[in-house]
Enzyme design. Structure first.
Site, PDB file in Angstrom:
ATOM      1  N   ASP A  89       0.425  -1.013  -0.544  1.00 41.47           N
ATOM      2  CA  ASP A  89      -0.109   0.079  -0.126  1.00 41.47           C
ATOM      3  C   ASP A  89       1.219   1.691   0.011  1.00 41.47           C
ATOM      4  O   ASP A  89       1.427   1.794   1.233  1.00 41.47           O
ATOM      5  CB  ASP A  89      -0.913   0.208   1.319  1.00 41.47           C
ATOM      6  N   LYS A 151      -7.147   3.483  -3.120  1.00 43.52           N
ATOM      7  CA  LYS A 151      -7.395   3.276  -1.731  1.00 43.52           C
ATOM      8  C   LYS A 151      -7.631   4.341  -0.673  1.00 43.52           C
ATOM      9  O   LYS A 151      -6.912   6.040  -1.007  1.00 43.52           O
ATOM     10  CB  LYS A 151      -6.018   2.679  -1.448  1.00 43.52           C
ATOM     11  N   LYS A 180     -10.091   0.273  -2.122  1.00 45.48           N
ATOM     12  CA  LYS A 180      -9.874   0.101  -0.800  1.00 45.48           C
ATOM     13  C   LYS A 180     -10.912   1.357   0.041  1.00 45.48           C
ATOM     14  O   LYS A 180     -10.064   2.463   0.083  1.00 45.48           O
ATOM     15  CB  LYS A 180      -8.685  -0.563  -0.198  1.00 45.48           C
TER      16      LYS A 180
END
EC number: 4.1.2.4
Length: 220
Positions: A89, A151, A180
């Site tokens: 991430d 995300k 996400k």
């Protein structure tokens, strides 16, 4: 719906102790979450603790500000994968986006994608700091750079995921990428609402409480 498989069970606090990480791993094994998301220093420990399960190890790169150079982010990515990370991430260069330097934003993401090999890359856009137009632009750049997910948030800025942001991000990337939602899910109903809005992962420290139908204390 197996909501547990949507959850990245998360502990990214800088003062996290080994016993807290061990508890996170134990919960992940018990509930069968999609992954645990931990800081890079814990990746090797997490990998060992999850042996024999299908729970992935996720870690963060350029976290939480996104303001390191692309070379540093690429190095972080390679080292994390060597240590056992399955998913990365990464945080975008928010300042570059705000300055209109879209080429740098894209090349920064691409550097991590290339360093990741066949591992999953999620691009944290830090939506709480962006205009809607900036959110659209950076999601398109992440898609162009070959990332797997976009995300919403780090959990360390001014806000977490919102339904509006998840909806916009899903509309922007279509069905080709994951979305996400990080932070903002404090109950089963919250988590379900994010999934219905288009989220395919939910980053939360409250995965156990959510699955039990309890109201979580924290936002992340």
């Amino acid at each position: 719906m197996k909501l547990n498989k949507y959850i990245d069970h998360t502990l990214l606090k800088q003062d996290a102790k080994k016993k807290q990480i061990d508890s996170l791993l134990s919960e992940a094994r018990e509930y069968g979450f999609a992954s645990v998301c931990v800081n890079p220093t814990w990746v090797e420990h997490a990998k060992k603790g999850l042996e024999g399960t299908d729970v992935k190890v996720c870690t963060v790169v350029g976290f939480p500000l996104g303001a390191t150079t692309s070379a540093v982010k690429a190095f972080e990515t390679k080292e994390a994968i060597q240590n056992g990370a399955d998913e990365i991430d990464m945080v975008i260069n928010v300042g570059a986006l705000k300055s209109g330097n879209l080429a740098l934003v894209e090349s920064d993401i691409r550097a991590v994608v290339e360093a990741s090999g066949d591992k999953l890359v999620k691009v944290i856009i830090e939506a709480c700091l962006l205009t809607d137009q900036e959110k659209v632009v950076v999601c398109q750049l992440a898609q162009k750079a070959g990332a797997d997910f976009v995300k919403t948030s780090t959990g360390f800025s001014t806000g977490g995921a919102t339904i509006a942001d998840v909806t916009l991000m899903r509309e922007t990337v279509g069905s080709d990428m994951g979305v996400k939602a990080a932070g903002g899910a404090r109950s089963y109903a919250d988590a379900l609402a994010f999934v219905e809005a288009g989220a395919t992962r939910i980053g939360t420290s409250a995965g156990v409480a959510i699955l039990k139908g309890e109201l979580a204390d924290g936002d992340y």
